[in-house]
Every structure is written in structure tokens, then in C-alpha cells.
Design a protein around this motif. Sequence first.
Motif, PDB file in Angstrom:
ATOM      1  N   GLU A   1       6.743  18.329  38.379  1.00  0.00           N
ATOM      2  CA  GLU A   1       6.054  19.013  37.276  1.00  0.00           C
ATOM      3  C   GLU A   1       4.594  19.288  37.629  1.00  0.00           C
ATOM      4  O   GLU A   1       4.088  20.385  37.392  1.00  0.00           O
TER       5      GLU A   1
ATOM      6  N   LEU B   1      11.333   7.866  26.898  1.00  0.00           N
ATOM      7  CA  LEU B   1      11.319   9.051  27.779  1.00  0.00           C
ATOM      8  C   LEU B   1      10.543  10.193  27.125  1.00  0.00           C
ATOM      9  O   LEU B   1       9.751  10.882  27.766  1.00  0.00           O
TER      10      LEU B   1
ATOM     11  N   LEU C   1      10.276   5.406  36.831  1.00  0.00           N
ATOM     12  CA  LEU C   1      11.577   6.065  36.965  1.00  0.00           C
ATOM     13  C   LEU C   1      11.432   7.591  36.970  1.00  0.00           C
ATOM     14  O   LEU C   1      12.293   8.303  37.456  1.00  0.00           O
ATOM     15  N   GLY C   2      10.307   8.059  36.456  1.00  0.00           N
ATOM     16  CA  GLY C   2      10.110   9.516  36.373  1.00  0.00           C
ATOM     17  C   GLY C   2       9.261  10.064  37.512  1.00  0.00           C
ATOM     18  O   GLY C   2       8.805  11.212  37.430  1.00  0.00           O
TER      19      GLY C   2
ATOM     20  N   ARG D   1      18.599   1.137  33.641  1.00  0.00           N
ATOM     21  CA  ARG D   1      17.917   1.846  34.740  1.00  0.00           C
ATOM     22  C   ARG D   1      18.956   2.657  35.527  1.00  0.00           C
ATOM     23  O   ARG D   1      18.733   3.819  35.857  1.00  0.00           O
TER      24      ARG D   1
ATOM     25  N   ARG E   1       9.730  -7.324  33.352  1.00  0.00           N
ATOM     26  CA  ARG E   1       8.757  -6.622  32.499  1.00  0.00           C
ATOM     27  C   ARG E   1       8.016  -7.623  31.642  1.00  0.00           C
ATOM     28  O   ARG E   1       8.625  -8.515  31.044  1.00  0.00           O
TER      29      ARG E   1
ATOM     30  N   VAL F   1       1.384  -1.621  34.320  1.00  0.00           N
ATOM     31  CA  VAL F   1       2.155  -2.044  33.152  1.00  0.00           C
ATOM     32  C   VAL F   1       2.538  -3.504  33.420  1.00  0.00           C
ATOM     33  O   VAL F   1       2.952  -3.833  34.538  1.00  0.00           O
TER      34      VAL F   1
ATOM     35  N   GLN G   1      -4.806  12.556  40.947  1.00  0.00           N
ATOM     36  CA  GLN G   1      -4.076  11.395  40.407  1.00  0.00           C
ATOM     37  C   GLN G   1      -4.757  10.091  40.801  1.00  0.00           C
ATOM     38  O   GLN G   1      -4.824   9.143  40.025  1.00  0.00           O
TER      39      GLN G   1
ATOM     40  N   PHE H   1       2.257   5.507  40.587  1.00  0.00           N
ATOM     41  CA  PHE H   1       3.542   5.253  39.924  1.00  0.00           C
ATOM     42  C   PHE H   1       3.992   3.807  40.117  1.00  0.00           C
ATOM     43  O   PHE H   1       5.125   3.456  39.817  1.00  0.00           O
ATOM     44  N   SER H   2       3.078   2.967  40.672  1.00  0.00           N
ATOM     45  CA  SER H   2       3.395   1.579  40.962  1.00  0.00           C
ATOM     46  C   SER H   2       4.396   1.509  42.126  1.00  0.00           C
ATOM     47  O   SER H   2       4.598   2.504  42.836  1.00  0.00           O
TER      48      SER H   2
ATOM     49  N   ALA I   1       7.886  13.771  37.656  1.00  0.00           N
ATOM     50  CA  ALA I   1       6.446  13.952  37.404  1.00  0.00           C
ATOM     51  C   ALA I   1       5.795  14.715  38.549  1.00  0.00           C
ATOM     52  O   ALA I   1       5.004  15.633  38.331  1.00  0.00           O
TER      53      ALA I   1
ATOM     54  N   ARG J   1       3.995  -6.881  34.290  1.00  0.00           N
ATOM     55  CA  ARG J   1       5.241  -7.377  34.881  1.00  0.00           C
ATOM     56  C   ARG J   1       5.426  -8.838  34.487  1.00  0.00           C
ATOM     57  O   ARG J   1       4.503  -9.465  33.959  1.00  0.00           O
TER      58      ARG J   1
ATOM     59  N   VAL K   1       2.267  13.433  32.378  1.00  0.00           N
ATOM     60  CA  VAL K   1       2.016  14.569  33.284  1.00  0.00           C
ATOM     61  C   VAL K   1       0.976  15.503  32.672  1.00  0.00           C
ATOM     62  O   VAL K   1       0.080  16.003  33.362  1.00  0.00           O
TER      63      VAL K   1
ATOM     64  N   LEU L   1      -4.225   6.946  36.044  1.00  0.00           N
ATOM     65  CA  LEU L   1      -3.752   7.095  34.658  1.00  0.00           C
ATOM     66  C   LEU L   1      -3.460   5.748  33.978  1.00  0.00           C
ATOM     67  O   LEU L   1      -3.711   5.580  32.789  1.00  0.00           O
ATOM     68  N   VAL L   2      -2.898   4.801  34.737  1.00  0.00           N
ATOM     69  CA  VAL L   2      -2.544   3.498  34.136  1.00  0.00           C
ATOM     70  C   VAL L   2      -3.341   2.409  34.877  1.00  0.00           C
ATOM     71  O   VAL L   2      -2.807   1.713  35.739  1.00  0.00           O
TER      72      VAL L   2
ATOM     73  N   PHE M   1      12.414   0.816  29.548  1.00  0.00           N
ATOM     74  CA  PHE M   1      11.046   0.423  29.887  1.00  0.00           C
ATOM     75  C   PHE M   1      10.780  -1.047  29.554  1.00  0.00           C
ATOM     76  O   PHE M   1      10.078  -1.743  30.279  1.00  0.00           O
TER      77      PHE M   1
HETATM   78  C1  HEM Z   1       1.810  11.258  36.203  1.00  0.00           C
HETATM   79  C2  HEM Z   1       2.868  10.794  35.604  1.00  0.00           C
HETATM   80  C3  HEM Z   1       3.313   9.372  35.520  1.00  0.00           C
HETATM   81  C4  HEM Z   1       2.700   8.220  35.930  1.00  0.00           C
HETATM   82  C5  HEM Z   1       1.340   8.072  36.628  1.00  0.00           C
HETATM   83  C6  HEM Z   1       3.587   7.128  35.611  1.00  0.00           C
HETATM   84  C7  HEM Z   1       3.316   5.797  35.870  1.00  0.00           C
HETATM   85  C8  HEM Z   1       4.180   4.762  35.571  1.00  0.00           C
HETATM   86  C9  HEM Z   1       3.877   3.375  35.789  1.00  0.00           C
HETATM   87  C10 HEM Z   1       2.582   2.826  36.385  1.00  0.00           C
HETATM   88  C11 HEM Z   1       4.953   2.654  35.378  1.00  0.00           C
HETATM   89  C12 HEM Z   1       5.095   1.139  35.391  1.00  0.00           C
HETATM   90  C13 HEM Z   1       5.772   0.674  36.632  1.00  0.00           C
HETATM   91  C14 HEM Z   1       5.696  -0.837  36.764  1.00  0.00           C
HETATM   92  O1  HEM Z   1       6.326  -1.561  35.997  1.00  0.00           O
HETATM   93  O2  HEM Z   1       4.960  -1.304  37.636  1.00  0.00           O
HETATM   94  C15 HEM Z   1       5.950   3.583  34.905  1.00  0.00           C
HETATM   95  C16 HEM Z   1       7.196   3.221  34.439  1.00  0.00           C
HETATM   96  C17 HEM Z   1       8.103   4.109  33.913  1.00  0.00           C
HETATM   97  N1  HEM Z   1       7.967   5.471  33.823  1.00  0.00           N
HETATM   98 FE1  HEM Z   1       6.385   6.558  34.520  1.00  0.00          FE
HETATM   99  N2  HEM Z   1       4.712   7.626  35.014  1.00  0.00           N
HETATM  100  C18 HEM Z   1       4.596   8.987  34.951  1.00  0.00           C
HETATM  101  C19 HEM Z   1       5.517   9.869  34.438  1.00  0.00           C
HETATM  102  C20 HEM Z   1       6.736   9.530  33.899  1.00  0.00           C
HETATM  103  C21 HEM Z   1       7.687  10.479  33.354  1.00  0.00           C
HETATM  104  C22 HEM Z   1       7.520  11.991  33.298  1.00  0.00           C
HETATM  105  C23 HEM Z   1       8.751   9.763  32.912  1.00  0.00           C
HETATM  106  C24 HEM Z   1       9.986  10.291  32.261  1.00  0.00           C
HETATM  107  C25 HEM Z   1      11.114  10.436  32.844  1.00  0.00           C
HETATM  108  C26 HEM Z   1       8.481   8.351  33.193  1.00  0.00           C
HETATM  109  C27 HEM Z   1       9.329   7.319  32.919  1.00  0.00           C
HETATM  110  C28 HEM Z   1       9.083   5.987  33.217  1.00  0.00           C
HETATM  111  C29 HEM Z   1       9.992   4.899  32.915  1.00  0.00           C
HETATM  112  C30 HEM Z   1      11.351   5.018  32.229  1.00  0.00           C
HETATM  113  C31 HEM Z   1       9.391   3.727  33.360  1.00  0.00           C
HETATM  114  C32 HEM Z   1       9.936   2.306  33.268  1.00  0.00           C
HETATM  115  C33 HEM Z   1      10.652   1.925  34.551  1.00  0.00           C
HETATM  116  C34 HEM Z   1      11.259   0.542  34.503  1.00  0.00           C
HETATM  117  O3  HEM Z   1      10.726  -0.336  33.841  1.00  0.00           O
HETATM  118  O4  HEM Z   1      12.300   0.361  35.166  1.00  0.00           O
HETATM  119  N3  HEM Z   1       7.248   8.258  33.788  1.00  0.00           N
HETATM  120  N4  HEM Z   1       5.453   4.854  35.027  1.00  0.00           N
END
Ligand code: HEM
Length: 493
Positions: A447, A297, A439-440, A126, A99, A369, A359, A431-432, A444, A371, A305, A364-365, A115
Amino acid sequence: MEAAGTWTLLLVLLLLLVLTLALSRTPGHLPPGPTPLPLLGNLLQLRPGALYPGLLRLSKKYGPVFTVYLGPWRRVVVLVGHKAVQEALGGQAEEFGGRGMLATLDGTFDSHGVFFANGQRWRQLRGCTTLALRELGMGKREGGELIQAEAQCLVEAFQGTEGRPFDPSLLLAQATSNIICSLTFGLRFPYEDEEFQAVVRAAGGTVLGVSSPWGQTYEMFSRLLKPLPGPHTQLLRHLNILATFAARQVQRHRESLDTSVPPCDIVDAFLLKMVKEEQDPSTELTDKNLLMTVIYLLFAGTVTVSTTVRYTLLLLLKYPQVQERVREELTRELGAGRAPSLGDRGRLPYTDAVLHEAQRLLALVPMGVPRALTRTTCFRGYTLPQGTEVFPLLGSVLHDPEVFEQPEEFNPDRFLDADGRFRKQEAFLPFSLGKRVCLGEGLARAELFLLLTAILQAFSLESPCPLGALSLQPAVSGLFNIPPAFQLQVRPR
Ligand code: HEM
């Protein structure tokens, strides 16, 4: 006196020259990029407030893999387009699995929580969070039922508007926040609850803060800006509201923990595992890591979402023929009244295609994020030293013209094959991917499907303003793309 002035000037110039050389010296063999200036880095090429378009512009000159300096100290390797991102995050997942920094949030999270953590700490957190979500039924029927129940509450709240125009932002965010609060704390809150509203607004304020032009400036010059007063005090206020709420819930769980029964939510699951590992000196299941994990979280579960559903509703207002086609499919496959369940997704390819396309278009991102390289790595002939930060531009993957024809257009059919079956696209990566894939993701996706289909089963959506006046351009674009606010009118079907 004059001579002294000349010497001082010469000395300053020499210092600047040395700094420039030091900055542009590449340890290892880094990808090319614009020459950074001392104190400014690549500020001349990258305007805060338009960081993402600036990076896209640079990729036209330097190619899909290049190096930039965000401010004087932060050297970042940028990956643009599906091929480069897939090759790095997917092909060398272990190496690209660290990260990087989010300067606006790092002061609060301090490398703790799932995160922001790295190394052994991240692996343990994780594992624990993923297991807890799975044990709570995510990906199974029970998880779906929890979301379906919340979707019904949302439909009732929409019904309460009795055809009057309203901004759906807060209600949508409360619905998704309730889902993550149920999973994390075992609690859901009525939409009228003012404290809950404040928490949801604080999550919204945080997302705006980190994405604003100021947030992007802070990513470049955090070391200079940190001690100064400024908009980050407002961001800290929002984060404090989230943290205070989360800390209170954790404390409540701690006081009533029963080690003889299975956990009912994520906090319980963590606390039980903490008790088991109490004597293990290498455990990362600590109070701070638990709190930072649940704050994240709560934040992610509230904003991601709901923003996506909001943007999808906006698209369905703007394209009534798409709305009609989704509704036809729902009526044909489910009948008029039945609320959809997760098992219905396979029978609703057009609906699924619309959700994917929304989507994709939203991205969205957009910058991904950050790395970081977990070890010194060879990539496309370059040598990237351990710790090098990497921005995988997910927006450039989702809008890659080599994969998606006319990528700026809303065209759900691109996710269907000639027989109308859902067609996966490898470059659909909101979601990458790789080790740190969201992780979600499963939660997501469930939902998005259940909330949107419940709304469309119950209502026709109308816009009180002319469709031509509805803009699809993000109101704010930074770490997150935030769609513009709009008014919605719903009519029961
Ligand atoms: C449309 C919904 C969502 C999108 C587009 C999204 C997108 C992302 C992206 C791009 C990352 C970064 C991955 C990377 O490092 O390359 C991420 C990480 C993460 N997301 Fe989501 N996310 C969404 C919903 C959620 C939800 C609902 C949760 C809750 C459970 C969540 C929990 C996390 C966590 C905990 C990480 C960190 C994972 C790690 O570093 O191991 N996300 N998400």
C-alpha cells in the motif's frame, strides 16, 4: 488518643515498607531498574505523556535491558536498541512470542482476536487470517490491482481539490480503510459516504485515545481508573462505532454464506472454516474471535498506513529536492503517465529508500506492542518468569545511533549502496520481528508503495505555508507517533 495516632502512623509506615520490599523482590533474577514506590511504582521516573522518552532516559542509567513498574502492579522488562530487541524477539522468538497487555483496549478485546490472543487461540487465529489474506492474493498481482484501483480513486479525490489547500488526513485514511474493507468484508465505500466517514474517524479517535497522555496514565493505573468516569468513555464510544460496523458486516456475511464457492473475503474465509470445525471442541474459530479479529484489522488497516503516507507527504513537502529526485526516478523508469505496479518496486530504489527512511524516522509504534514471555526464560544472564511483560522499544531500534548515523535526520541515501542500489538494513524493524511480527506487513508495504507513487506520478506537492513552519515532530506520542496536521496543495503534472 495521641498514642493511638502514633500507632496508626507506625502501622502505615510498616505497611508501606512491606509493600516496597514485596515490589522490589525479584522472582527469578530480573534485570536492574529504579526502585518502585508502593502505589506509584516508578511514577517518579516515568511521567505519563512522556513514557517513551522516560524509558530511553532510564536505559542510559540501567543499560539496554532493565525492569520498570508501570504503576504499582505492572512489572515490565524493557528492551532498548537493535541488539537487545533482535536477540530477544528474533533469537528467542518462541519464548518472547506472547502478547502483553494494552490496558486501554483489553476491556473491549478481552484476550480475543488475533492481536490480543495467546497460546493455541492465537496460533489458530494467526494461521486462519494469514491464509485468508494469502488466498485473497496478498503478495500476488491481484492484491496489487486492488490497491492500484483504490490509489486511482484517491488521485481523483485529490484532483477534486483543484489546487486549493486541504488536509489530506481523512481521504488517506478512507483510501487505506477501503483496502482493508475490500479484503475483510468485500466492500468499498465512496469517500462521501457519511457512515464510512464516521467509521474512519472512530479509528482515528481510537488511535489518539490510546496514545494520549491519559492513555499512558491508564496503562499504569488501569485497575484504579477503570471504574471512574473519564476520557476512556470517549475511547469506548469510538471502539463501539468500529464494533457495530464490523458486527453488521459479519452478520450480512453469515446470512448469505455459500459453502459451495471459494471465499471472497476474510469474513467468508473464517465463516467457512468455522462451519468445517463446528464439531471440533478445541476450535478457537468462534463468533467472538472472528469479531475481535476483524475489528482489529479494520482499525489497523485504517490508521497505520494512512498515517505513514501522511508523514511521507509531509517529508516530501519539507524536502522538495527529495520529492524531485523521486519524481525523476519515476519518470525515467516508468514514463510520465503509467501508474506503477508492485513489479516496478525493484526498479525504483530511490523511491523505496525514501519510503523506508520515512517509516524509520516516524517510528509509528515507538514503544512496540507489549509482548509476554511464554515460558520462564534465561536472557542475558537474567531469569525472566513466564508471563513477564516485555516492551521492545522499536523506536530505539529505528533510531539506534550504533546502526544509523545521525538517526534524527531524514536521509534516504542511508538505504542505498555506492551504486545507488537499494540496501537493506537489519535494524529496519517498524513491523517488529519474530513470531508476532506484524501480520499486515506485506499488505502495508504494498500500500505504501502504490499509494505514494500514484500520488507523485499525478501531482507536484506544495505547501501553502513556508517550509520552515512545517514541523516534523509528532503531535501526539504514546503507543503511536502521530504526525502533526498540515495543509497540502496538489498541482497536476
Ligand atoms: C505501516 C503500517 C504498519 C506498521 C508499522 C505495523 C506495525 C505493527 C507492529 C509493531 C505490530 C506488533 C508486533 C509485535 O507484537 O511485536 C503489529 C502487529 C499486527 N499488525 Fe501491523 N502494522 C502496520 C500495518 C498493519 C496492517 C495494514 C494490518 C492489517 C492487515 C496490520 C495487522 C496487524 C496484526 C493483525 C498484528 C498482530 C499480529 C500478532 O499478534 O500475531 N498491521 N503491527
